[in-house]
Design an enzyme around this catalytic site. Structure first.
Site, PDB file in Angstrom:
ATOM      1  CD  GLU A 150      -3.062  -0.931   2.221  1.00 43.44           C
ATOM      2  OE1 GLU A 150      -2.795  -0.310   3.265  1.00 43.44           O
ATOM      3  OE2 GLU A 150      -4.181  -1.412   1.980  1.00 43.44           O
ATOM      4  CD  GLU A 198      -4.538  -6.173   2.747  1.00 42.41           C
ATOM      5  OE1 GLU A 198      -5.247  -5.489   3.525  1.00 42.41           O
ATOM      6  OE2 GLU A 198      -3.302  -6.055   2.677  1.00 42.41           O
TER       7      GLU A 198
HETATM    8  C1  GAL Z   1      -4.394  -2.889   5.007  1.00 42.06           C
HETATM    9  C2  GAL Z   1      -2.999  -3.478   5.137  1.00 42.06           C
HETATM   10  C3  GAL Z   1      -3.039  -4.795   5.897  1.00 42.06           C
HETATM   11  C4  GAL Z   1      -3.849  -4.642   7.146  1.00 42.06           C
HETATM   12  C5  GAL Z   1      -5.225  -4.136   6.799  1.00 42.06           C
HETATM   13  C6  GAL Z   1      -6.128  -3.925   7.981  1.00 42.06           C
HETATM   14  O1  GAL Z   1      -4.346  -1.546   4.707  1.00 42.06           O
HETATM   15  O2  GAL Z   1      -2.447  -3.689   3.871  1.00 42.06           O
HETATM   16  O3  GAL Z   1      -1.746  -5.194   6.183  1.00 42.06           O
HETATM   17  O4  GAL Z   1      -3.205  -3.768   7.984  1.00 42.06           O
HETATM   18  O5  GAL Z   1      -5.122  -2.895   6.186  1.00 42.06           O
HETATM   19  O6  GAL Z   1      -6.327  -5.098   8.646  1.00 42.06           O
END
Ligand code: GAL
Length: 824
Positions: A181, A250
């Site tokens: 990110e 994600e």
């Molecule tokens: C994203 C990040 C993950 C985790 C997630 C929240 O922004 O890439 O590593 O932190 O948020 O659980």
């Protein structure tokens, strides 16, 4: 060796070489391709250090069983290189073993090397020694940082190559990620940020791994790196290059929990909706973050203030059991998506906009077509007329019609059982709720009374200087005051500006008070009346961290500990005289004597110093110890920490993580069930208000021996250990649900269904454990039908049909459902 043996050997070798032959992973503007074939890949995050090697095969098998193709994990730099050039890949840090377990179970893998990972992990995965390297600037074009990052990334790539684990070598890893990110923060690094990002891309490419590299949330990702999406929904995402397929690294299945925060959850309906919409809109790769969240053992939790549990409301719960109905509802979706994989990856796409946020997407390949009907309206159900047939599509849902005729799945209609977990006392103990404790005080005399530290400086130093080897850091100074000092009054106070995260103050060996931050606001002001003696006074401030910051632009530079000022204030009438101690000579000490003395391990030289008399309650900084027997069976084990304050716990020397049950979660939970309709965010569906933020702590079975085990606690705030006990956790009741003409399936997972508490085919409502009959019902007695079919069995399947349950008087428009509550 005779000739037939030789021939056998030859063919075996041939077979073996064919077996391990490379998998070609490529992509085009539409999809990921495996050996030239377009695919959809369903993946889930499981972080190896958040479980134990014993748990891995079961977790991965359940993921496969749940319809996943791949397991995604980060690589945790600070865990693997805790001290510069000293590496650890043992136990739950055995990355290669984890990857081989994935391979063994026949799944693909996605390796997110980072090595910055965020992940609610301490310092985002950066080792704190990195911060202390001279001349370093982290996550930007800085040669000290880039050298270290390249060193670790190369080390991981080489290890993985050595074991032939990349798909290009016949291994399971189909994608690799560099950075994490970075696009969210790149602008705050100016031109250097851009230079760094391009360097990351080139460095990664130069490692020549033979599979695609991805960057998540990085709009400027240079080709051939694929930019991927993270978020609650990614259906509207378009990659920055038209040659890149649409990928979602994600999909947040719930959210993490913070000390003092409510417990977020995300409904199965909304999560399935997000996935279905993504594939309706041309997605090719989707990963659940997390599929199994697990536990922040030791001091791995980031934050600050991330809890020890990292359950995340993921499809597999913290202990590795199914989180139903989420797991099952998604499993069904995965099966259907796979069944139409060819059509949706190769077919021609057309769509029909029905207005009011209702639209159909039709994929057509030769003679087959598959349809998605989506309704993104938050309240209004829709009727879609397609090829002369009417279909009802509930608000905020997607229907899938693999043949464009029959709806086989709707994201809002859950046909999977719900499990309600129950805890059971530890039957291996005669008196499970009254463990026999011994104790000893934390030896703080030298530190608190004499102010003897390891180093000194005429300034306040940041706690990160210690390389974060402990949560605890002592700041000590002497304050010489006589009665004619202008500051001397009857009303003197001590004022400390702190940033992270807890402070305990002592003067001349006496406890003065404590203060701690609240989540999101990590600087705090401690102010307390103080009494000095004329002459020399010893001031001791203990700072304790609760996980270092893991996210944000330049998060690595955020102050930790007591940056000051630290002042004494003397009040004379309206006048305040301030004495700033910040430039005093401060003496510093890292850690706790108890940890240095290895109190956490059994049979060590200090064994005799534990007392069994006069067990102290609510005594600051006390060590407690007890023995216990491992609970019978295989069910997951939890430690009930009810009554304790805050501290650290170990079972047979294995850290369970930080505990803090005295931190009560804030108020503000709704009593109404959470409506799955409408955009989700982590504040939308919450529970556990007004309860200890985390009362139960996972004790993996592999931490325990069958017979005597040792539990050691370091109680920092003061608490009552007499209520502490071990329990097992398993589904206690299961509730089946099936819409008309679907099968109602119930399972007690190898245990026997002992009773049916509720059964009705009609328009009953409610949640598992509190179903209520509606206004209409089928004529046959549902309860006895289900009792006959299910009681005494481990599982049962009953079709929710008129022919089984009889006619209903529900009327035309009413959606009929079979609802059952069973006891395991
Ligand atoms: C994203 C990040 C993950 C985790 C997630 C929240 O922004 O890439 O590593 O932190 O948020 O659980």
């Amino acid at each position: 060796m005779n000739s037939s043996n030789l021939i056998f050997l030859y063919f075996s070798l041939l077979f073996f070489t064919a077996f391990i032959s490379a998998t070609e992973v490529t992509h085009d503007g539409t999809a990921i391709k495996i050996n030239g074939e377009r695919k959809i890949i369903l993946s889930g995050s499981i972080h190896y250090p958040r479980s134990t090697p014993k748990m891995w095969p079961d977790l991965i098998r359940k993921a496969k069983e749940g319809g996943l193709d791949a397991i995604e994990t980060y690589v945790f730099w600070n865990a693997h290189e805790p001290l510069r050039r000293q590496y650890d890949f043992t136990g739950n840090l055995d990355l290669i073993r984890f990857l081989k377990t994935i391979q063994d179970e026949g799944l693909y893998s996605v390796l997110r090397i980072g090595p910055y990972v965020c992940a609610e992990w301490n310092y985002g995965g950066f080792p704190v020694w990195l911060h202390n390297q001279p001349g370093i600037e982290i996550r930007t074009a800085n040669s000290v940082y880039m050298d270290e990052m390249q060193n670790f990334t190369t080390l991981i790539v080489d290890m993985v190559k050595q074991e032939k684990l990349f798909a290009s070598q016949g291994g399971p890893i189909i994608l690799a990620q560099i950075e994490n990110e970075y696009g969210n923060v790149i602008s705050s690094y100016g031109d250097a940020g851009k230079v760094y990002m391009n360097w990351c891309a080139n460095m990664a490419e130069s490692l020549d791994i033979g599979i695609p590299w991805i960057m998540c949330q990085e709009n400027d990702a240079p080709q051939p790196i694929i930019n991927t999406c993270n978020g609650w929904y990614c259906d509207q995402f378009t990659p920055n290059n038209e040659n890149s397929p649409k990928m979602w690294t994600e999909n947040w299945t719930g959210w993490f929990k913070s000390w003092g925060g409510k417990d977020p959850f995300r409904t199965a309906e909304d999560l399935a909706f997000a996935v279905a919409r993504f594939f309706q809109n041309g997605g090719t790769f989707q990963n659940y973050y997390m599929y199994h969240g697990g536990t922040n053992f030791g001091r791995t939790a980031g934050g600050p203030y991330i809890t020890t549990s990292y359950d995340y409301d993921a499809p597999l719960n913290e202990f590795g059991s199914l989180n139903q109905p989420k797991y099952g509802h998604l499993k069904e979706l995965h099966g259907i998506l796979h069944s139409i994989e060819k059509t949706i990856t190769y077919g021609n796409i057309s769509s029909i906009d029905f207005g009011n946020s209702v639209y159909a997407t039709i994929y057509q390949l030769n003679d087959t077509s598959s349809c998605f009907f989506g309704n993104t309206n938050t309240t209004t159900d829709a009727t879609v007329t397609y090829q002369g047939v009417d279909y009802n599509v509930p608000a905020w849902s997607v229907s899938i019609l693999p043949d464009c005729k029959n709806v086989v799945y709707n994201t809002a209609k859950v046909n999977t059982q719900t499990d309600v977990m129950v805890k059971k006392i530890n039957e291996a103990e005669d008196e499970p709720a009254s463990l026999k404790w011994t104790w000893r005080p934390q030896v703080i005399d030298d530190t608190v009374v004499l102010g003897k530290g390891q180093v000194s400086a005429s300034q306040l130093i940041d706690q990160k200087v210690t390389n974060d080897v402990s949560d605890y850091f002592w700041y000590m100074t002497s304050v010489n005051l006589d009665k004619d000092d202008p500051i001397w009054t009857d009303e003197m106070s001590l004022r400390v500006n702190g940033t992270g995260h807890i402070l305990h103050a002592f003067v001349n060996g006496e406890y003065l008070g404590s203060q701690w931050a609240s989540y999101g606001i990590f600087n705090y002001l401690f102010e307390k009346k103080i009494k000095f003696n004329p002459g020399n006074n010893q001031l001791t401030l203990l700072s304790a961290t609760i996980g270092l910051q893991n996210y944000g632009a330049r998060f690595d530079l955020i102050d930790t500990g007591l940056p000051g000022p630290i002042e004494i204030i003397g009040k004379k009438g309206d006048e305040s005289i301030i004495k700033d101690l910040s430039k005093h000579k401060w003496s510093y000490k890292v850690g706790l004597n108890g940890l240095d003395n290895e109190l956490i391990y059994a049979d060590k030289k200090f064994a005799s110093q534990w007392q069994s008399e006069n067990l102290p309650i609510n005594k600051l900084m006390t060590w407690y110890k007890t023995t216990f027997k491992a609970p019978f069976g295989e069910d997951p084990v939890v430690l009930d920490m009810q009554g304790l304050g805050k501290g650290l716990a170990w079972v047979n020397g294995n850290s369970l993580g930080r505990y803090w049950p005295s931190f009560i979660a804030e108020d503000g939970c709704s009593t109404e069930p959470c409506d799955y309709r409408g955009s989700y965010d982590n504040s939308k569906c919450v529970k556990n208000c007004g309860q200890p933020t985390q009362r139960w702590y996972h004790v993996p079975r592999s931490f325990m021996k069958e017979d005597d085990n040792e539990l050691v606690l370091f109680e920092e705030f003061g608490g009552n250990p007499t209520l502490v006990n071990f329990q097992t956790i398993r589904p206690g009741s299961v509730c089946g649900s099936a819409y008309e003409n679907r099968d109602m399936e119930l399972s007690c997972y190898g245990r026997v269904i002992s009773d049916i508490k509720f059964a009705s085919f009609g328009d009953s409502q409610g949640t598992c454990g509190s179903f209520e009959k509606g206004s209409c019902e089928a004529t046959n007695d549902a309860l006895s039908i289900i009792q006959n079919a299910c009681v005494g069995k481990e599982s049962c399947t009953v079709p929710a049909t008129k022919s089984v349950f009889g006619l209903t008087n529900c009327g035309e428009g009413v959606l009929k459902r079979l609802l059952v509550e069973a006891v395991c």
